[in-house]
Design a protein around this motif. Structure first.
Motif, mmCIF file in Angstrom:
data_model
loop_
_atom_site.group_PDB
_atom_site.id
_atom_site.type_symbol
_atom_site.label_atom_id
_atom_site.label_comp_id
_atom_site.label_asym_id
_atom_site.label_seq_id
_atom_site.Cartn_x
_atom_site.Cartn_y
_atom_site.Cartn_z
ATOM 1 N N TYR A 113 -3.591 3.512 -2.097
ATOM 2 C CA TYR A 113 -3.465 2.781 -3.350
ATOM 3 C C TYR A 113 -2.814 1.429 -3.126
ATOM 4 O O TYR A 113 -1.761 1.334 -2.483
ATOM 5 C CB TYR A 113 -2.619 3.563 -4.352
ATOM 6 N N TYR A 165 -0.657 -1.615 -4.543
ATOM 7 C CA TYR A 165 0.493 -1.633 -5.458
ATOM 8 C C TYR A 165 1.007 -3.052 -5.588
ATOM 9 O O TYR A 165 1.030 -3.801 -4.613
ATOM 10 C CB TYR A 165 1.585 -0.734 -4.885
ATOM 11 N N ARG A 218 2.761 10.916 -3.348
ATOM 12 C CA ARG A 218 2.425 9.555 -2.943
ATOM 13 C C ARG A 218 3.584 8.984 -2.133
ATOM 14 O O ARG A 218 4.757 9.162 -2.482
ATOM 15 C CB ARG A 218 2.155 8.684 -4.173
ATOM 16 N N TRP A 275 0.817 -1.201 0.000
ATOM 17 C CA TRP A 275 0.000 0.000 0.000
ATOM 18 C C TRP A 275 0.857 1.259 0.000
ATOM 19 O O TRP A 275 1.863 1.336 0.710
ATOM 20 C CB TRP A 275 -0.893 0.013 1.238
ATOM 21 N N LYS A 295 -7.008 1.731 -8.190
ATOM 22 C CA LYS A 295 -7.603 3.048 -8.436
ATOM 23 C C LYS A 295 -7.606 3.907 -7.185
ATOM 24 O O LYS A 295 -7.801 5.124 -7.263
ATOM 25 C CB LYS A 295 -9.023 2.886 -8.960
ATOM 26 N N GLY A 296 -7.401 3.288 -6.027
ATOM 27 C CA GLY A 296 -7.350 4.030 -4.783
ATOM 28 C C GLY A 296 -8.661 3.993 -4.021
ATOM 29 O O GLY A 296 -9.738 3.925 -4.607
ATOM 30 N N TRP A 306 -1.011 -0.365 -10.277
ATOM 31 C CA TRP A 306 -1.639 0.364 -9.184
ATOM 32 C C TRP A 306 -3.150 0.152 -9.223
ATOM 33 O O TRP A 306 -3.750 0.060 -10.297
ATOM 34 C CB TRP A 306 -1.357 1.852 -9.299
#
Length: 116
Positions: free
Chosen positions: A93, A95, A44, A35, A108-109, A106
């Motif tokens: 996000y 990962y 980020r 994450w 989309k969050g 990634w």
């Protein structure tokens, strides 16, 4: 192509807990999974990752409060967040870095908001 599907997130009061989960569309390909997060107006940043070999990394700001766990063979990762603070508010996000190819993907969050 690998898709990452996140779930969890939402609104929680300071001091509360929340869990996130993420599943990749393909199994057996994890080199590293974990994450990252991005707060408004900031870059980020790493939250926590777990590698194929079992190595776990945490950002200093979440160590002791967040716990990452995963099923590497199934390309799944979970994040248990406790003692949440307002500064944990961000889009989180999922990962993945694929084993051998090192391609990165990634999600989309999902938004986590810590507020009273």
């Amino acid at each position: 192509q690998v898709q990452l599907v996140e779930s969890g997130g939402g609104l929680v009061q300071p001091g509360g807990s929340l869990s996130l989960s993420c599943t990749a569309s393909k199994s057996g390909l994890v080199g590293t999974i974990g994450w990252y997060r991005q707060a408004p107006g900031k870059q980020r940043e790493l939250v926590a990752t777990i590698s194929r070999g079992g190595t776990i990394d945490y950002a200093a700001s979440v160590r002791g409060r967040f716990t990452i766990d995963g099923d590497i063979s199934e390309s799944m990762v979970f994040l248990q967040m406790s003692s949440l603070r307002s500064e944990d508010t961000a889009v989180y996000y999922c990962y993945i870095r694929v084993f051998i190819s090192n391609k990165e993907y990634w999600g989309k969050g999902t938004l986590v908001t810590v507020s009273s």
